[in-house]
Design an enzyme around this catalytic site. Structure first.
Site, PDB file in Angstrom:
ATOM      1  N   ARG A 213      62.847  34.557  27.877  1.00 20.83           N
ATOM      2  CA  ARG A 213      62.969  35.994  28.020  1.00 20.83           C
ATOM      3  C   ARG A 213      62.741  36.680  26.979  1.00 20.83           C
ATOM      4  NH1 ARG A 213      64.065  35.995  33.651  1.00 20.83           N
ATOM      5  NH2 ARG A 213      65.596  34.232  34.303  1.00 20.83           N
TER       6      ARG A 213
ATOM      7  N   ASP B 162      58.618  39.365  38.156  1.00 16.88           N
ATOM      8  CA  ASP B 162      58.422  40.632  37.916  1.00 16.88           C
ATOM      9  C   ASP B 162      58.392  40.979  36.444  1.00 16.88           C
ATOM     10  OD1 ASP B 162      58.127  42.638  39.503  1.00 16.88           O
ATOM     11  OD2 ASP B 162      60.231  43.359  39.469  1.00 16.88           O
TER      12      ASP B 162
ATOM     13  N   ASP C 130      60.346  37.622  45.067  1.00 21.25           N
ATOM     14  CA  ASP C 130      60.601  38.951  45.233  1.00 21.25           C
ATOM     15  C   ASP C 130      59.447  39.890  44.508  1.00 21.25           C
ATOM     16  OD1 ASP C 130      61.176  38.576  42.758  1.00 21.25           O
ATOM     17  OD2 ASP C 130      63.039  39.666  42.387  1.00 21.25           O
TER      18      ASP C 130
ATOM     19  N   GLY D  38      62.159  33.044  34.071  1.00 16.85           N
ATOM     20  CA  GLY D  38      62.823  31.760  34.670  1.00 16.85           C
ATOM     21  C   GLY D  38      61.900  30.555  34.984  1.00 16.85           C
TER      22      GLY D  38
ATOM     23  N   ASP E 135      62.704  33.627  43.173  1.00 13.51           N
ATOM     24  CA  ASP E 135      63.392  34.606  44.097  1.00 13.51           C
ATOM     25  C   ASP E 135      62.293  35.110  45.111  1.00 13.51           C
ATOM     26  OD1 ASP E 135      65.403  34.352  42.385  1.00 13.51           O
ATOM     27  OD2 ASP E 135      65.001  36.179  41.138  1.00 13.51           O
TER      28      ASP E 135
ATOM     29  N   ARG F 194      68.986  37.814  42.143  1.00 10.61           N
ATOM     30  CA  ARG F 194      69.497  39.215  41.750  1.00 10.61           C
ATOM     31  C   ARG F 194      69.368  40.429  42.520  1.00 10.61           C
ATOM     32  NH1 ARG F 194      67.753  38.344  35.706  1.00 10.61           N
ATOM     33  NH2 ARG F 194      65.904  37.981  37.003  1.00 10.61           N
TER      34      ARG F 194
ATOM     35  N   THR G  58      58.224  32.591  40.546  1.00 11.16           N
ATOM     36  CA  THR G  58      59.715  32.779  40.612  1.00 11.16           C
ATOM     37  C   THR G  58      60.316  32.271  41.774  1.00 11.16           C
ATOM     38  OG1 THR G  58      61.500  34.435  40.904  1.00 11.16           O
ATOM     39  CG2 THR G  58      59.399  35.211  41.384  1.00 11.16           C
TER      40      THR G  58
HETATM   41  O1  F6P Z   1      64.492  34.994  38.394  1.00 10.41           O
HETATM   42  C1  F6P Z   1      64.913  33.704  38.837  1.00 10.41           C
HETATM   43  C2  F6P Z   1      66.505  33.615  38.403  1.00 10.41           C
HETATM   44  O2  F6P Z   1      66.774  32.280  38.814  1.00 10.41           O
HETATM   45  C3  F6P Z   1      67.354  34.583  39.278  1.00 10.41           C
HETATM   46  O3  F6P Z   1      67.548  34.106  40.731  1.00 10.41           O
HETATM   47  C4  F6P Z   1      68.562  34.392  38.755  1.00 10.41           C
HETATM   48  O4  F6P Z   1      69.273  35.620  38.849  1.00 10.41           O
HETATM   49  C5  F6P Z   1      68.215  34.466  37.228  1.00 10.41           C
HETATM   50  O5  F6P Z   1      66.763  33.957  37.417  1.00 10.41           O
HETATM   51  C6  F6P Z   1      68.902  33.630  36.066  1.00 10.41           C
HETATM   52  O6  F6P Z   1      68.262  33.704  34.950  1.00 10.41           O
HETATM   53  P1  F6P Z   1      68.814  32.796  33.645  1.00 10.41           P
HETATM   54  O7  F6P Z   1      68.552  31.183  33.987  1.00 10.41           O
HETATM   55  O8  F6P Z   1      68.046  33.332  32.701  1.00 10.41           O
HETATM   56  O9  F6P Z   1      70.339  32.844  33.622  1.00 10.41           O
END
Ligand code: F6P
Length: 327
Positions: free
Chosen positions: A75, A106, A134, A14, A132, A176, A130
């Protein structure tokens, strides 16, 4: 290993505000140290498909204040396969790239660890990116500060409507696997309750809270729900509450990707620049398979092995504090 002459840099997973500052930091520090810099576009997908473009010092001008990532991101499922990683290795070799800086979360750092185990000849350095927050081994991840401030601003606005209409709002935020955004935005906005993936049985507590008639005590109620909560998202929790507590006027707001975009905060620009700079320093020190993080305000180098095997999550004591402060 002799002095590295050519490095690659990529963003993966992300996007997060501040990634551009890190790209700039890596590029300028590497060029200062007489390295050539290749931007690998679209993350690992671009590594597999040869999306390479040289970055000069001027290529990263005027990007420090921009959200997203100029290198684009992805991704990549293919990088999860041995075949995909072999293709990526061959491309790096053909291009003469001797080391890679990966900016990502991660999953991206796990990919880097696996690649380095298979192809130890090309050192990888990680930078935690990120929203997050995390990632194990670092107090700081690129984008978290900006995202948190975006959430706080949005929740404050929703609070105006919640108070004006005496409503109970469920606001879903990202995260998440970890509840950092939920916890800290919840405390910062005085939320009445916070749902995080780290805790179970929070629905029962909410029921108790609603039964006690929180509506009578306060003119508005904000419940922050992390998207990864075991009870489901804000929508599911709100549906259950609506059925059981008809007296409440319930609304749901899912903040979504608004949390990932926007101008990076000063903190994100500064820290991301620093991580970029120190990633290059690590390469100059012949390091590999480490993530550059910030712990207790110091730059730290944490082995990928540790980063990707351990889990960072919120301290439940902070939730207790949040509960007490919202009485
Ligand atoms: O890892 C960052 C994040 O924004 C998370 O908080 C979220 O669950 C995910 O990416 C959403 O990913 P995408 O934009 O690929 O749907």
């Amino acid at each position: 290993m002799g002095k590295i002459k050519k490095i690659g840099v990529l963003t993966s997973g992300g996007d997060a505000p501040g990634m551009n500052a890190a790209i700039r930091g890596v590029t300028r520090a590497a060029i200062f140290n007489e390295m050539q810099v290749i931007g690998i576009r679209h993350g690992y997908h671009g590594m597999i498909n040869g999306h390479f473009k040289e970055l000069k010092a001027y290529s990263v001008s005027d990007i420090i204040g921009r959200g997203g990532t100029i290198l684009k991101t992805a991704r990549s499922m293919e990088f999860m396969t041995e075949e995909g990683r072999k293709k990526a290795y061959d491309n790096l070799k053909n291009e003469g790239i001797e080391a890679v800086v990966v900016i990502g979360g991660d999953g991206s750092l796990t990919g880097a660890r696996i690649f380095c185990d298979e192809f130890p000849g090309i050192p990888f350095i990680g930078i935690p990116g990120t929203i997050d927050n995390d990632i194990y081994g670092t107090d700081y991840t690129i984008g978290y500060d900006t995202a948190l401030n975006t959430v706080v601003e949005a929740v404050d606005k929703i609070r105006d409507t919640a108070s004006s209409h005496n409503r109970l709002f469920f606001i879903e935020v990202m995260g998440r696997d970890a509840g950092f955004i939920a916890l800290e935005s919840g405390v910062a906005t005085g939320a009445e309750a916070i749902f995080v993936p780290e805790l179970t049985n929070q629905a029962a507590e909410l029921k108790d809270f609603l039964e006690k008639g929180c509506k009578r005590k306060k003119s508005s109620n904000i419940i922050i729900v992390a998207e990864g909560d075991e009870e489901g998202g804000a929508m599911q929790i709100a549906e259950k509450v609506k059925k059981e507590f008809e007296e409440y006027s319930v609304r749901v707001s899912i903040l979504g990707h608004i949390q990932r975009g926007g101008t990076p905060s000063a903190k994100d620009r500064y820290n991301a620049s620093k991580l970029g700079y120190y990633a290059v320093e690590a390469l100059l020190d012949d390091q590999k398979s480490v993530m550059i993080g910030i712990k207790d305000n110091e730059i730290v180098n944490v082995p990928f092995r540790k980063v990707t095997k351990k889990h960072k999550s919120i301290d439940p004591a902070d939730l207790l504090m949040a509960d007490i402060l919202s009485i």
